[in-house]
Design a protein around this motif. Structure first.
Motif, PDB file in Angstrom:
ATOM      1  N   ASN A   2       0.979  -0.917  -0.040  1.00  0.00           N
ATOM      2  CA  ASN A   2      -0.002  -0.068  -0.001  1.00  0.00           C
ATOM      3  C   ASN A   2       0.944   0.968  -0.096  1.00  0.00           C
ATOM      4  OD1 ASN A   2      -2.464  -1.366   0.327  1.00  0.00           O
ATOM      5  ND2 ASN A   2      -2.038  -1.958   2.436  1.00  0.00           N
ATOM      6  N   LEU A   3       1.192   1.696  -1.185  1.00  0.00           N
ATOM      7  CA  LEU A   3       2.035   2.935  -1.263  1.00  0.00           C
ATOM      8  C   LEU A   3       1.499   4.213  -0.741  1.00  0.00           C
ATOM      9  CD1 LEU A   3       3.518   2.343  -4.738  1.00  0.00           C
ATOM     10  CD2 LEU A   3       4.793   1.759  -2.748  1.00  0.00           C
ATOM     11  N   PRO A   4       2.312   4.922   0.293  1.00  0.00           N
ATOM     12  CA  PRO A   4       1.475   6.131   0.508  1.00  0.00           C
ATOM     13  C   PRO A   4       1.689   7.131  -0.649  1.00  0.00           C
ATOM     14  CG  PRO A   4       3.624   5.548   1.925  1.00  0.00           C
ATOM     15  CD  PRO A   4       3.529   4.668   0.715  1.00  0.00           C
ATOM     16  N   LYS A   5       0.684   8.033  -0.577  1.00  0.00           N
ATOM     17  CA  LYS A   5       0.573   8.926  -1.492  1.00  0.00           C
ATOM     18  C   LYS A   5       1.725   9.774  -1.902  1.00  0.00           C
ATOM     19  CE  LYS A   5      -2.329  12.990  -2.959  1.00  0.00           C
ATOM     20  NZ  LYS A   5      -3.483  14.001  -2.366  1.00  0.00           N
ATOM     21  N   GLY A   6       2.040   9.784  -3.141  1.00  0.00           N
ATOM     22  CA  GLY A   6       3.361  10.553  -3.683  1.00  0.00           C
ATOM     23  C   GLY A   6       4.644   9.703  -3.704  1.00  0.00           C
ATOM     24  N   SER A   8       6.828   6.584  -4.935  1.00  0.00           N
ATOM     25  CA  SER A   8       6.931   5.659  -6.029  1.00  0.00           C
ATOM     26  C   SER A   8       7.923   4.316  -5.508  1.00  0.00           C
ATOM     27  CB  SER A   8       7.365   6.227  -7.230  1.00  0.00           C
ATOM     28  OG  SER A   8       6.558   7.328  -7.452  1.00  0.00           O
ATOM     29  N   HIS A 121      11.943   6.984  -2.362  1.00  0.00           N
ATOM     30  CA  HIS A 121      11.376   5.791  -3.048  1.00  0.00           C
ATOM     31  C   HIS A 121      11.287   4.551  -2.185  1.00  0.00           C
ATOM     32  CE1 HIS A 121      12.012   8.461  -6.425  1.00  0.00           C
ATOM     33  NE2 HIS A 121      11.437   7.697  -7.168  1.00  0.00           N
ATOM     34  N   LYS A 193       9.405  12.789   5.172  1.00  0.00           N
ATOM     35  CA  LYS A 193       8.924  12.531   3.820  1.00  0.00           C
ATOM     36  C   LYS A 193       9.054  10.908   3.667  1.00  0.00           C
ATOM     37  CE  LYS A 193      10.384  16.931   1.721  1.00  0.00           C
ATOM     38  NZ  LYS A 193      10.988  17.327   0.727  1.00  0.00           N
ATOM     39  N   PRO A 195       8.553   7.266   3.914  1.00  0.00           N
ATOM     40  CA  PRO A 195       7.284   6.430   4.362  1.00  0.00           C
ATOM     41  C   PRO A 195       7.636   5.149   5.553  1.00  0.00           C
ATOM     42  CG  PRO A 195       8.446   5.577   2.370  1.00  0.00           C
ATOM     43  CD  PRO A 195       9.021   6.975   2.836  1.00  0.00           C
TER      44      PRO A 195
END
Length: 259
Positions: A2-6, A8, A121, A193, A195
């Motif tokens: 589940n990638l956090p918004k923004g 990649s 990333h 910033k 994740p």
């Protein structure tokens, strides 16, 4: 994941190179697999640089890849079934289909790489294809262990060779790691910033994974769950990171990256 918004994904390339800064993240899982209270490693609230986890491949009719529940310190129905079949004397060709593969998540900032912006990333790669060699380099020179530090950290220049096993597609295996001084230190604000690697894995419950594995509504409580139909499955194709341990009986291991 589940990638956090923004955020990649960073992807290594067979036969390619990577130039990255590896960032620490604040551990939120009190049961982090690398946790070592005696050395204050990977304890909740502290900074650490990787999130180990295990996966099972070719699960269910759609041959899905699923996170092994031992990654979060819980019983896994696939590991349990593997241990059962091993005790029953099943051939290795069968039990290896239920092996769990060890992988790691990292937060990396690509440097001077055309395909990637210089921002955090998430990098997902098997233990055998990267972390093993990183461990060797640090064991040779303990001073290199500062590489993920915000102020004194080092950049990693990584070479990958293309590797194949059987009829598998080429995948990337680390062949060399060079450590270089960074142009400048990072401010602590970068951590906002980064994740939380403890929260990005998409993990099924025991019941959900059991249902998917046995391809049924749920095992009969009075009977042993039937084995998956193996005749129609393609042969197992390893990628070099499968976990051969059978001693854990499905409880998992506390991987500290010190293999």
């Amino acid at each position: 994941m589940n990638l956090p918004k923004g955020v990649s994904v960073f992807q290594e390339e067979p036969g390619g190179k990577a130039f990255i800064d590896m960032m620490p993240y604040e551990v939120s899982d009190p049961n982090h697999p690398d946790r070592d209270d005696s050395q204050e490693i990977a304890t909740a609230g502290e900074l650490w640089y990787k999130r180990p986890f295990k996966i099972h491949r070719q699960v269910g009719v759609n041959k899905d890849t699923e996170v092994c529940l031992t990654s979060i310190g819980k019983q896994c129905p696939i590991c349990n079934y593997r241990a059962l079949r091993f005790k029953e004397g099943a051939p290795k060709e069968e039990t290896r289909n239920y092996n769990a593969s060890l992988r790691n998540l990292y937060v990396v900032i690509p440097k001077d790489m055309e395909k990637y912006d210089e921002k955090p990333h998430i990098w997902n790669i098997s233990q055998a294809m990267f972390q093993g060699m990183l461990n060797e380099e640090i064991n040779e020179n303990e001073d290199l262990g500062v590489f993920p530090d915000l102020e004194e950290g080092l950049s990693l220049k990584i070479r990958f060779k293309a590797k194949t096993i059987g009829t598998s597609k080429p995948f990337a295996e680390t062949s060399r790691i060079d450590f270089e001084e960074r142009d400048q230190p990072y401010d602590e604000s970068i951590l906002k910033k980064d994740p939380d690697l403890d929260k990005v894995l998409r993990i099924k419950t025991f019941e959900e994974l059991e249902k998917l594995f046995f391809e049924m509504e749920g095992p009969n409580k009075e009977e042993e769950a039937p084995a998956p139909v193996k005749e129609k499955e393609p042969p197992f194709v390893p990628d070099g990171d499968e976990d051969e341990c059978v001693a854990c009986g499905g409880t998992g291991t506390n991987s500290k990256g010190r293999e």
